[in-house]
Design a protein around this motif. Structure first.
Motif, mmCIF file in Angstrom:
data_model
loop_
_atom_site.group_PDB
_atom_site.id
_atom_site.type_symbol
_atom_site.label_atom_id
_atom_site.label_comp_id
_atom_site.label_asym_id
_atom_site.label_seq_id
_atom_site.Cartn_x
_atom_site.Cartn_y
_atom_site.Cartn_z
ATOM 1 N N ILE A 162 0.832 -1.190 0.068
ATOM 2 C CA ILE A 162 0.073 0.107 0.084
ATOM 3 C C ILE A 162 0.796 1.219 0.063
ATOM 4 C CG2 ILE A 162 -1.725 1.448 1.364
ATOM 5 C CD1 ILE A 162 -2.755 -1.335 2.314
ATOM 6 N N LEU A 163 1.929 1.326 0.979
ATOM 7 C CA LEU A 163 2.790 2.515 1.051
ATOM 8 C C LEU A 163 3.445 2.580 -0.478
ATOM 9 C CD1 LEU A 163 4.258 2.268 4.458
ATOM 10 C CD2 LEU A 163 2.439 3.717 3.899
ATOM 11 N N PHE A 164 3.761 1.604 -1.022
ATOM 12 C CA PHE A 164 4.610 1.851 -2.434
ATOM 13 C C PHE A 164 3.794 2.236 -3.235
ATOM 14 C CE2 PHE A 164 6.127 0.681 -6.449
ATOM 15 C CZ PHE A 164 7.736 0.635 -6.143
ATOM 16 N N GLY A 165 2.563 1.756 -3.494
ATOM 17 C CA GLY A 165 1.523 2.418 -4.461
ATOM 18 C C GLY A 165 1.244 3.599 -4.012
ATOM 19 N N PHE A 166 1.033 4.276 -2.827
ATOM 20 C CA PHE A 166 0.793 5.572 -2.688
ATOM 21 C C PHE A 166 1.995 6.354 -2.866
ATOM 22 C CE2 PHE A 166 0.282 9.320 -0.316
ATOM 23 C CZ PHE A 166 -1.237 9.595 0.075
ATOM 24 N N MET A 167 3.021 6.067 -2.846
ATOM 25 C CA MET A 167 4.210 6.811 -3.285
ATOM 26 C C MET A 167 4.503 6.814 -4.679
ATOM 27 S SD MET A 167 6.689 5.741 0.104
ATOM 28 C CE MET A 167 8.115 6.514 -0.100
ATOM 29 N N PHE A 168 4.133 5.747 -5.181
ATOM 30 C CA PHE A 168 4.309 5.697 -6.541
ATOM 31 C C PHE A 168 3.193 5.288 -7.831
ATOM 32 C CE2 PHE A 168 6.269 3.480 -10.233
ATOM 33 C CZ PHE A 168 7.326 3.894 -10.884
ATOM 34 N N GLY A 169 2.158 6.329 -7.161
ATOM 35 C CA GLY A 169 1.024 6.360 -8.023
ATOM 36 C C GLY A 169 0.849 6.585 -9.515
ATOM 37 N N ASP A 170 0.922 5.604 -10.321
ATOM 38 C CA ASP A 170 0.907 5.731 -11.815
ATOM 39 C C ASP A 170 0.310 4.365 -12.378
ATOM 40 O OD1 ASP A 170 1.844 5.833 -14.772
ATOM 41 O OD2 ASP A 170 2.271 7.948 -14.036
ATOM 42 N N ALA A 171 -0.711 4.708 -13.006
ATOM 43 C CA ALA A 171 -1.517 3.505 -13.498
ATOM 44 C C ALA A 171 -0.766 2.848 -14.526
ATOM 45 C CB ALA A 171 -2.841 3.935 -14.190
ATOM 46 N N GLY A 172 -0.090 3.581 -15.511
ATOM 47 C CA GLY A 172 0.650 3.116 -16.539
ATOM 48 C C GLY A 172 1.871 2.519 -16.177
ATOM 49 N N ARG A 219 12.239 -13.759 -6.334
ATOM 50 C CA ARG A 219 11.241 -13.456 -5.195
ATOM 51 C C ARG A 219 11.122 -11.833 -5.135
ATOM 52 N NH1 ARG A 219 14.519 -16.988 -1.543
ATOM 53 N NH2 ARG A 219 15.544 -15.257 -0.931
ATOM 54 N N LEU A 220 12.108 -11.104 -5.354
ATOM 55 C CA LEU A 220 11.766 -9.716 -5.368
ATOM 56 C C LEU A 220 10.917 -9.382 -6.429
ATOM 57 C CD1 LEU A 220 12.828 -7.034 -4.024
ATOM 58 C CD2 LEU A 220 14.618 -6.856 -5.894
ATOM 59 N N ALA A 221 10.926 -10.105 -7.679
ATOM 60 C CA ALA A 221 10.101 -9.843 -8.886
ATOM 61 C C ALA A 221 8.573 -9.804 -8.498
ATOM 62 C CB ALA A 221 10.284 -10.478 -10.057
ATOM 63 N N GLY A 222 8.377 -11.192 -7.362
ATOM 64 C CA GLY A 222 7.026 -11.221 -6.993
ATOM 65 C C GLY A 222 6.618 -9.800 -5.940
ATOM 66 N N ILE A 223 7.429 -9.402 -5.462
ATOM 67 C CA ILE A 223 7.065 -8.115 -4.523
ATOM 68 C C ILE A 223 6.996 -7.011 -5.560
ATOM 69 C CG2 ILE A 223 7.952 -6.353 -2.796
ATOM 70 C CD1 ILE A 223 9.581 -8.916 -1.523
ATOM 71 N N ILE A 224 7.665 -7.071 -6.696
ATOM 72 C CA ILE A 224 7.429 -5.708 -7.463
ATOM 73 C C ILE A 224 6.126 -5.734 -8.311
ATOM 74 C CG2 ILE A 224 8.356 -4.703 -9.575
ATOM 75 C CD1 ILE A 224 11.081 -5.477 -8.583
ATOM 76 N N SER A 225 5.927 -7.130 -8.518
ATOM 77 C CA SER A 225 4.482 -7.061 -9.179
ATOM 78 C C SER A 225 3.187 -6.808 -8.406
ATOM 79 C CB SER A 225 4.409 -8.829 -9.545
ATOM 80 O OG SER A 225 2.979 -8.904 -10.142
ATOM 81 N N CYS A 226 3.511 -7.229 -7.088
ATOM 82 C CA CYS A 226 2.199 -6.888 -6.116
ATOM 83 C C CYS A 226 2.174 -5.546 -5.738
ATOM 84 C CB CYS A 226 2.491 -7.584 -4.770
ATOM 85 S SG CYS A 226 1.055 -7.460 -3.476
ATOM 86 N N CYS A 227 3.504 -4.668 -5.814
ATOM 87 C CA CYS A 227 3.291 -3.285 -5.547
ATOM 88 C C CYS A 227 2.864 -2.652 -6.897
ATOM 89 C CB CYS A 227 4.695 -2.786 -5.361
ATOM 90 S SG CYS A 227 5.557 -3.397 -3.633
ATOM 91 N N GLY A 228 3.151 -3.119 -8.036
ATOM 92 C CA GLY A 228 2.745 -2.601 -9.183
ATOM 93 C C GLY A 228 1.116 -2.503 -9.219
ATOM 94 N N PHE A 229 0.556 -3.487 -8.744
ATOM 95 C CA PHE A 229 -0.848 -3.708 -8.599
ATOM 96 C C PHE A 229 -1.247 -2.433 -7.794
ATOM 97 C CE2 PHE A 229 -4.705 -5.054 -6.227
ATOM 98 C CZ PHE A 229 -5.392 -5.146 -7.118
ATOM 99 N N PHE A 230 -1.016 -2.157 -6.756
ATOM 100 C CA PHE A 230 -1.325 -1.099 -5.782
ATOM 101 C C PHE A 230 -0.913 0.119 -6.364
ATOM 102 C CE2 PHE A 230 -1.758 -4.679 -2.871
ATOM 103 C CZ PHE A 230 -2.936 -3.960 -2.188
ATOM 104 N N SER A 231 0.232 0.174 -7.323
ATOM 105 C CA SER A 231 0.614 1.523 -8.041
ATOM 106 C C SER A 231 -0.299 1.801 -9.011
ATOM 107 C CB SER A 231 1.954 1.377 -8.681
ATOM 108 O OG SER A 231 3.149 1.244 -7.575
#
Length: 312
Positions: free
Chosen positions: A36-46, A65-77
């Protein structure tokens, strides 16, 4: 979800330390709050969609493993990108579902006009600190540690004091009347007094006969400076969450510069510049935001309730 939980545990929780038997496993907490915090700080739909798809593919086929976290963060972004009305840096294509971080202001008593995302960031930080304190109390109770449970700055006394401060601030900022002086004195004074006297109170409750390591005079001096440090940490830890709003604003500002350099304002943009600028911001700023969010998780939250002294 079980796979993502394992990813967060292996990548971030293990890096700090595994939970012991009497500790709460923080994997679910860090998985939700980090994303959630990553998505808030990096809010861009594209850009968020690019992180979502790219991270998922790397995790699926390369087992990173890090790519899985990036993917989840990208969803919230992506979600916050729609809330902020930003897609690949363009803020005039879609209407924001909530606000535009770079120009939405809120007027507060005494402070004047402040960017709305700063206020939301600090408020969310207060909520996370309270959650961390509650988890500390649970862990201390499991360990049957009376001092940490009741008299620690992150224990019951600290929680009551911090909630009293938060309630007072909210009442003041919303224009509501504050509690009377006597009530506020009790709200603030009693918890601080309990924290100050934590050692003798613990000895009395546990009926311990051993003497204190220092005399009364030295204990008062030491307690005074520890109390000052405690109050300072409450303030600094809360204000530290303002970086969440700062990065949300800076992301919009950086993309505005990228689009200006690419000539997007003239109506005839250099699409190579737009694509390169988006890729650069997506990688470079995404890395910085990821580090800053991890810093908030470890320093502002984990340090309050989590020791990580367990073994696999």
């Amino acid at each position: 979800s079980r796979g993502l939980g394992d990813v967060y545990k292996r990548q971030y929780v293990e890096m700090y330390g595994l939970p012991s038997y009497n500790e709460i496993d923080p994997t679910i907490l860090i998985g939700i709050t980090y994303s959630i915090l990553f998505g808030f700080m990096f809010g861009d739909a594209g850009q968020g969609l690019c992180l979502l798809i790219g991270g998922f593919l790397l995790y699926k086929f390369k087992k990173m493993r890090l790519a899985g976290i990036i993917s989840c963060c990208g969803f919230f972004s992506t979600i916050f990108g729609f809330m902020f009305g930003s897609i690949f840096g363009f803020e005039d294509i879609i209407e924001p579902l909530w606000i535009r971080p770079i120009d939405h202001m809120t007027t507060l008593p005494f402070l004047g006009k402040l960017n709305t995302v700063f206020i939301v960031a600090v408020a969310f930080g207060m909520f996370l600190i309270i959650v961390a304190m509650i988890l500390h109390i649970i862990n201390a109770a499991r360990s049957k540690d009376i001092e940490s449970t009741w008299f620690d700055p992150n224990g019951v006394a600290g929680l009551i004091f911090y909630i009293a401060v938060v309630v007072t601030i909210v009442l003041f900022m919303t224009g509501n009347p504050l509690p009377g002086g006597i009530v506020m004195g009790i709200m603030f004074g009693v918890p601080l007094l309990l924290i100050f006297l934590k050692e003798p109170l613990t000895r009395m409750i546990e009926k311990r006969a051993d003497k204190m390591e220092t005399g009364p005079g030295m204990y008062i001096v030491q307690g005074f400076f520890e109390m000052f440090e405690t109050l300072l940490s409450y303030f600094s830890n809360t204000i530290s969450f303002i970086r969440i709003g700062a990065f949300a604003v800076s992301h919009a500002a950086i993309m505005e510069v990228v689009l200006q350099l690419a000539g997007a304002e003239s109506g005839n943009p250099n699409w190579f510049g737009v694509i390169f600028g988006n890729l650069f911001v997506c990688g470079f700023e995404g890395l910085i935001v990821g580090i800053q969010v991890l810093r908030l998780e470890y320093y502002e939250m984990f340090s309050r309730f989590y020791k990580g002294t367990g073994r696999e």
